[in-house]
Each structure stands twice: as structure tokens, then as C-alpha cells.
Enzyme design. Structure first.
Site, short mmCIF file in Angstrom:
data_model
loop_
_atom_site.label_atom_id
_atom_site.label_comp_id
_atom_site.label_asym_id
_atom_site.label_seq_id
_atom_site.Cartn_x
_atom_site.Cartn_y
_atom_site.Cartn_z
N LYS A 93 80.95 -37.60 44.01
CA LYS A 93 81.07 -36.57 45.05
C LYS A 93 79.69 -36.27 45.60
O LYS A 93 78.75 -36.04 44.84
CB LYS A 93 81.66 -35.28 44.44
CG LYS A 93 81.87 -34.17 45.45
CD LYS A 93 83.16 -34.32 46.19
CE LYS A 93 83.24 -33.44 47.44
NZ LYS A 93 82.62 -34.08 48.64
N LYS A 117 73.80 -31.04 39.82
CA LYS A 117 74.33 -29.95 40.65
C LYS A 117 75.84 -29.83 40.47
O LYS A 117 76.37 -28.74 40.23
CB LYS A 117 74.00 -30.24 42.12
CG LYS A 117 74.45 -29.17 43.10
CD LYS A 117 74.42 -29.67 44.54
CE LYS A 117 73.07 -30.20 44.96
NZ LYS A 117 72.98 -30.36 46.45
N LYS A 129 75.99 -40.10 46.72
CA LYS A 129 75.45 -39.72 48.03
C LYS A 129 75.49 -40.94 48.94
O LYS A 129 75.42 -42.07 48.47
CB LYS A 129 74.00 -39.25 47.89
CG LYS A 129 73.51 -38.41 49.05
CD LYS A 129 73.89 -36.95 48.86
CE LYS A 129 73.55 -36.10 50.06
NZ LYS A 129 73.72 -34.66 49.74
N ASP A 169 76.12 -33.59 55.25
CA ASP A 169 74.74 -33.31 54.86
C ASP A 169 73.97 -33.29 56.18
O ASP A 169 74.58 -33.13 57.24
CB ASP A 169 74.20 -34.39 53.89
CG ASP A 169 72.89 -33.96 53.21
OD1 ASP A 169 72.94 -33.16 52.27
OD2 ASP A 169 71.81 -34.41 53.64
P1 NDP Z 1 71.85 -29.85 59.46
O1 NDP Z 1 71.82 -31.22 60.01
O2 NDP Z 1 72.93 -28.94 59.86
O3 NDP Z 1 70.47 -29.11 59.76
C1 NDP Z 1 69.26 -29.63 59.32
C2 NDP Z 1 68.15 -28.72 59.77
O4 NDP Z 1 66.95 -29.10 59.10
C3 NDP Z 1 67.86 -28.83 61.25
O5 NDP Z 1 67.36 -27.62 61.72
C4 NDP Z 1 66.80 -29.92 61.28
O6 NDP Z 1 65.97 -29.90 62.44
C5 NDP Z 1 66.00 -29.60 60.06
N1 NDP Z 1 65.38 -30.84 59.57
C6 NDP Z 1 66.02 -31.97 59.16
N2 NDP Z 1 65.15 -32.92 58.84
C7 NDP Z 1 63.94 -32.38 59.04
C8 NDP Z 1 62.63 -32.88 58.86
N3 NDP Z 1 62.40 -34.13 58.44
N4 NDP Z 1 61.61 -32.03 59.15
C9 NDP Z 1 61.84 -30.76 59.58
N5 NDP Z 1 63.07 -30.24 59.78
C10 NDP Z 1 64.09 -31.04 59.50
O7 NDP Z 1 71.80 -30.04 57.88
P2 NDP Z 1 72.20 -29.01 56.73
O8 NDP Z 1 71.90 -27.62 57.15
O9 NDP Z 1 73.56 -29.33 56.27
O10 NDP Z 1 71.20 -29.45 55.56
C11 NDP Z 1 69.94 -28.85 55.36
C12 NDP Z 1 69.48 -29.11 53.93
O11 NDP Z 1 70.43 -28.55 53.01
C13 NDP Z 1 69.36 -30.58 53.54
O12 NDP Z 1 68.30 -30.73 52.62
C14 NDP Z 1 70.68 -30.86 52.82
O13 NDP Z 1 70.58 -31.95 51.93
C15 NDP Z 1 70.87 -29.54 52.09
N6 NDP Z 1 72.23 -29.23 51.66
C16 NDP Z 1 73.26 -29.23 52.54
C17 NDP Z 1 74.53 -28.90 52.10
C18 NDP Z 1 75.69 -28.81 53.04
O14 NDP Z 1 76.78 -28.44 52.58
N7 NDP Z 1 75.54 -29.09 54.31
C19 NDP Z 1 74.80 -28.62 50.70
C20 NDP Z 1 73.62 -28.57 49.86
C21 NDP Z 1 72.40 -28.89 50.35
P3 NDP Z 1 66.19 -30.99 63.60
O15 NDP Z 1 67.41 -30.57 64.33
O16 NDP Z 1 64.95 -30.92 64.40
O17 NDP Z 1 66.35 -32.33 62.91
O1 2IT Z 2 73.74 -31.76 48.92
C1 2IT Z 2 74.92 -31.38 48.84
O2 2IT Z 2 75.35 -30.81 47.82
C2 2IT Z 2 75.81 -31.60 49.97
N1 2IT Z 2 75.37 -32.10 51.00
C3 2IT Z 2 77.26 -31.22 49.89
C4 2IT Z 2 78.04 -32.30 49.20
C5 2IT Z 2 79.52 -32.12 49.17
O3 2IT Z 2 80.19 -33.02 48.64
O4 2IT Z 2 80.06 -31.11 49.65
#
Ligand code: NDP
Ligand code: 2IT
Length: 448
Positions: A93, A117, A129, A169
Site C-alpha cells: 500500500k 508508517k 510506492k 502522492d
Molecule cells: P501535491 O502535489 O498536492 O502538492 C505538492 C506541493 O509541494 C506543491 O505545492 C509543490 O509545489 C510542492 N513541491 C513539490 N515538489 C517540490 C520541490 N521539489 N520543491 C519545492 N516544493 C515542492 O502533493 P501532496 O500535498 O499530496 O504531497 C506533499 C508531501 O506530502 C509529499 O512529500 C508527499 O509524499 C507527502 N504525503 C502525501 C500524502 C497524501 O495523502 N497526499 C500522504 C502522506 C504524505 P509545485 O506545485 O511548485 O510543484
Molecule cells: O506517503 C503517503 O503515505 C501517501 N502518499 C499516501 C499513501 C496511500 O496509500 O494513501
């Protein structure tokens, strides 16, 4: 925390040799090994069962060509990945990352983190992943759809509701999951819960969109309360402006905090009066725009080019919600100097090892990613449960379960840290508690 245990030092050397050129993966393994040193001493049976050697090697790694045709009729080729890291406690997952920086090492670090996690969530999910170096930014809906269909055409051979369940993600949100789900259904002629983060009309769960950001604040609130503090009246800086950042802002505000900054990879906005989230949602969720557009709607706010500068804004609580290694030693030192008391991670591995050392040396309350951001995958697990019983729970029901899970994750980290003599070190607690459940299962299932 330096690695002193000779058995783990030797094993880390093997990991480094075998995974040369993948610094993020080696960084993630090193951090976990540092925390697990007391476990090696206390649990010779797990060493005997070869759990440590096995857990750092993915069960399966799939890499594939993703050809698609752009709007000009030109063939484009991206590279697709799925790393099925560990299935000891449940089906693989974990999310799918679509970003130009994606290569095998990024997917492996994320898959490795996901093992621990997912274990912490208390739900039966293994770690995996996937992703691609495809950049959805600036692409038309049609291009994104054709990419997602091509990606799923290969991925569909390797996943399934009881085998491997991908989700969102960075770069993968509701739109992308929808296209991937449609293609899986067409290829397999099956309507199953093979992906999570689906739309509400076709098997998605209420609260999944909010889950990671809300969960981050639920966890952080537990950590604050355990240390005699709260969100009320605090100034908060949040990096990113994507899914996690937006809903972390929403929940922090509902707890009475003032969120003053958000960013994207180009720069950051500062609004001393507090971010107006409806404007951010309109820019990011409706128009797929850039964060700098905020200052057009709120002229009293400022926009600064360059995303790293966000950590120079004085705050009580920092919630990094963008990407890996976004806070380095220098930024961590500035946060400390400016009086920041809490860093809690919405993104995966957003702090460099030197930044983490800086937090711990300065008494910062530190909420590590694999515990603090587990609310997203936990709610994915709840989506899987609903799909299995072919029912949909209410927002309140899912939110209450998410809240309960985040409380239990905090308690597990706190308890494990205490039991292993590292009270208050929630990173060590998360690594140990997450590891032990998976390790027991691996030992029980024999050498597989
Ligand atoms: P989104 O794509 O919705 O948003 C990502 C954000 O982070 C954007 O604002 C983006 O800016 C910025 N960003 C991405 N890459 C970079 C970079 N290299 N340098 C600076 N800014 C960057 O992603 P999420 O909000 O879903 O994910 C954000 C983080 O949270 C990630 O690390 C992800 O792995 C983690 N995460 C997400 C989960 C989920 O359920 N979605 C669960 C657990 C963790 P820009 O638009 O300019 O690229
Ligand atoms: O980093 C993470 O935990 C996620 N991007 C969410 C993964 C998921 O299966 O919901």
C-alpha cells in the site's frame, strides 16, 4: 544519533554498496537503523531470523516504459515504477508520485518509509510506492489522461485489491486516480477497490482528501498537549500548497492557530493577518494555478521568489508539507533562532539528518513524517474497508476513526520511546514501534 552497533554498521555498508547512487534511500535506511540499535540488543531472535537483512530489500521492483501521445501528436516516453517493498502485514500500500525528479531511489525511500508508517496506523497494510518522472504541470487534461492510461496499462498487471493498492502522492490527485481507475476497470473488467483516493461517486471515502493534513494536526495536537501546549494562538508556517498543506492549514486554523505562510517550488507567500484558505483553494484546487496569485487577491500579503526562504519567517510551529530534504541544517538553525518550538512533518522525509540533529539538540518537539503524516494512508485503509463491505461511512464517522488512529500513533511512539530509554524522541519511538510489528510478522512467516 551515530550508528555504533557493529552489526548494523556492516549491514548499512552492504545496503550502500547494493544501492549506490540512491542517496535518499540510504538516508531513510540510516535513520531507521540509528533508531533500531537498542532493538538489536534486546531482540537477538529478530537478528537470528534475518529480519534486518530482509526488510531493507524490496520484495519486488517493477520498472516500465510509459509511452503516450501529446497534444501535438508527438510520442513521449516516461519511466514508470512500482516498488513492492514489504507484504508481511498486508497488501502493498502506498501512493504514486508524478514528478520530474522521480527515479528508483526516490520510490525506494518512499516505499521503505511506508512499511513503518503503515504498520503504525494499526491497519493491515504492507509497504509500497510507485510513480513516474512524468510532470503533470502544464499538461492538458487529455495529455494527463493518456499518460495515466498508459501507466495503468502496465501497472494493472502487478496490482489488485488484495495484492497492491496504490493511491495519490505529489502530482497525483483525484483527477489522476480517476483516469487510472477507469483504465484498470476497463482492462480487468472488475470494479474493485484497487486504488484509494477515488472520487466519491465511484468508491472513494469521505475525509480522504482532508486526511493527511487533518491527521498531521491531530498528531501534532497530541504531541503539543503531552508537552503542556496547544495550537491556540500559535503562529504556524506551512510549506507547499498542495493537498497536504491546504488541509493542514484548515485544521490548524480550526484549532485557533494563525497560519502565515505557504509556498510552492517557485516561492512563498506571507500574510501577517493569516492565510485566507478559500482564496488558496480557488487558486490551487479549481484553477490549478501558482501560489503567487494569492497576492493578486490579497494585496497586503507578499510573495517572495525561492521556496527555501519560507523557513526564515518567525513561527512557533513549522509544518513542512512539500517534499524531501526541504529543511536543511541552515534552515533548522534559523527556525531555532527565531523561537520555533515544534516541527511536525506532513511531507515524507522533509528534514535532512543534520536538521533533525538540530531539532533534538535544541529541545524542539519533533513529529517525524512516518508518524505525523500517516493519516492519509490510514484513511486509505478505511477506504479499503468500505470498498470491501460495499458501504460508505459518513464524514464524521471516518474523521472520528482518523482522529482515534492519530492519537494511538502518538501513544505508540511515546510508549516505545520511553520503553527503549529515549523519552520524548518520537522519531526513535516511531521507528521502533513501526518496525516491531512488521518484524514479528516476518519472523512468524519464516524466511520468505
Ligand atoms: P501535491 O502535489 O498536492 O502538492 C505538492 C506541493 O509541494 C506543491 O505545492 C509543490 O509545489 C510542492 N513541491 C513539490 N515538489 C517540490 C520541490 N521539489 N520543491 C519545492 N516544493 C515542492 O502533493 P501532496 O500535498 O499530496 O504531497 C506533499 C508531501 O506530502 C509529499 O512529500 C508527499 O509524499 C507527502 N504525503 C502525501 C500524502 C497524501 O495523502 N497526499 C500522504 C502522506 C504524505 P509545485 O506545485 O511548485 O510543484
Ligand atoms: O506517503 C503517503 O503515505 C501517501 N502518499 C499516501 C499513501 C496511500 O496509500 O494513501
Amino acid at each position: 544519533m551515530a550508528l555504533k552497533n557493529q552489526y548494523l554498521i556492516d549491514l548499512l555498508e552492504t545496503v550502500k554498496k547494493r544501492n549506490a547512487g540512491e542517496p535518499e534511500f540510504i538516508q531513510a535506511v540510516t535513520e531507521v537503523f540509528e533508531s533500531l540499535q537498542p532493538v538489536v540488543d534486546k531482540r537477538p531472535d529478530l537478528v537470528e531470523a534475518g529480519v534486518f537483512e530482509r526488510i531493507v530489500e524490496p520484495e519486488r521492483q517493477i520498472m516500465f516504459r510509459v509511452p503516450w501521445v501529446d497534444d501535438n501528436g508527438k510520442v513521449q516516453v516516461n519511466r514508470g515504477f512500482r516498488v513492492q517493498f514489504n507484504s508481511a502485514i498486508g497488501p502493498y500500500k502506498g501512493g504514486i508520485r508524478l514528478h520530474p525528479s522521480v527515479y528508483l531511489g526516490i520510490i525506494k525511500f518512499l516505499g521503505f518509509e511506508q512499511i513503518f508508517k503503515n504498520s503504525l496506523t494499526t491497519l493491515p497494510m504492507g509497504g509500497g510506492k510507485g510513480g513516474s518522472d512524468f510532470d503533470p504541470k502544464g499538461k492538458s487534461d487529455g495529455e494527463v489522461m493518456r499518460f495515466c492510461q498508459s501507466f495503468m496499462t502496465e501497472l494493472s498487471k502487478h496490482i489488485g485489491a488484495d495484492c497492491d493498492v496504490p493511491a495519490g502522492d505529489i502530482g497525483t490527485g483525484g483527477r489522476e486516480i480517476g483516469y487510472m481507475f477507469g483504465q484498470y476497470k476497463r482492462l480487468r473488467n472488475e470494479f474493485t477497490g484497487v486504488l484509494t483516493g477515488k472520487g466519491l461517486t465511484y468508491g472513494g471515502s469521505l475525509t480522504r482528501t482532508e486526511a493527511t493534513g487533518y491527521g498531521l494536526c491531530y498528531f501534532t495536537n497530541e504531541m503539543l498537549q503531552a508537552n503542556g501546549s496547544s495550537f491556540e494562538g500559535k503562529t504556524v508556517v506551512i510549506s507547499g500548497s498542495g493537498n497536504v498543506a491546504i488541509y493542514a492549514t484548515e485544521k490548524a486554523q480550526s484549532y485557533g492557530a494563525k497560519v502565515v505562510a505557504l509556498s510552492d517550488s517557485n516561492g512563498y507567500i506571507y500574510d501577517a493577518d493569516g492565510i485566507k484558505l478559500d482564496i488558496v483553494k480557488e487558486i490551487k484546487e479549481v484553477k490549478r494555478g501558482r501560489i503567487k496569485e494569492y497576492v493578486d487577491a490579497v494585496p497586503t500579503a507578499t510573495y517572495t521568489e525561492g521556496c527555501k526562504g519560507i523557513w526564515t519567517i518567525p513561527c512557533d510551529i513549522a509544518l513542512p508539507c512539500a517534499t524531501q530534504n526541504e529543511i536543511d541544517k541552515e534552515s533548522a538553525e534559523i527556525l531555532v533562532k527565531n523561537g520555533c518550538k515544534v516541527v511536525s512533518e506532513g511531507a515524507n522525509m522533509p528534514s535532512t539528518p543534520e536538521a533533525i540533529e538540530t531539532y533534538l539538540a535544541n529541545g524542539i518537539l519533533y513529529g517525524p513524517a512516518k508518524a505525523a503524516n500517516a493519516g492519509g494512508v490510514a484513511t486509505s485503509g478505511l477506504e479499503m474497508s468500505q470498498n470491501s463491505e460495499r458501504l460508505s461511512w459518513t464524514f464524521e464517522e471516518v474523521d472520528a476513526k482518523l482522529h482515534g488512529i492519530m492519537k494511538s500513533i502518538f501513544k505508540a511512539c511515546d510508549d516505545a520511546a520511553k520503553e527503549y530509554g529515549m523519552e520524548g524522541n518520537y522519531m526513535a519511538g516511531a521507528n521502533i514501534a513501526g518496525f516491531l510489528k512488521v518484524a514479528e510478522a516476518m519472523k512468524a512467516q519464516g524466511c520468505v
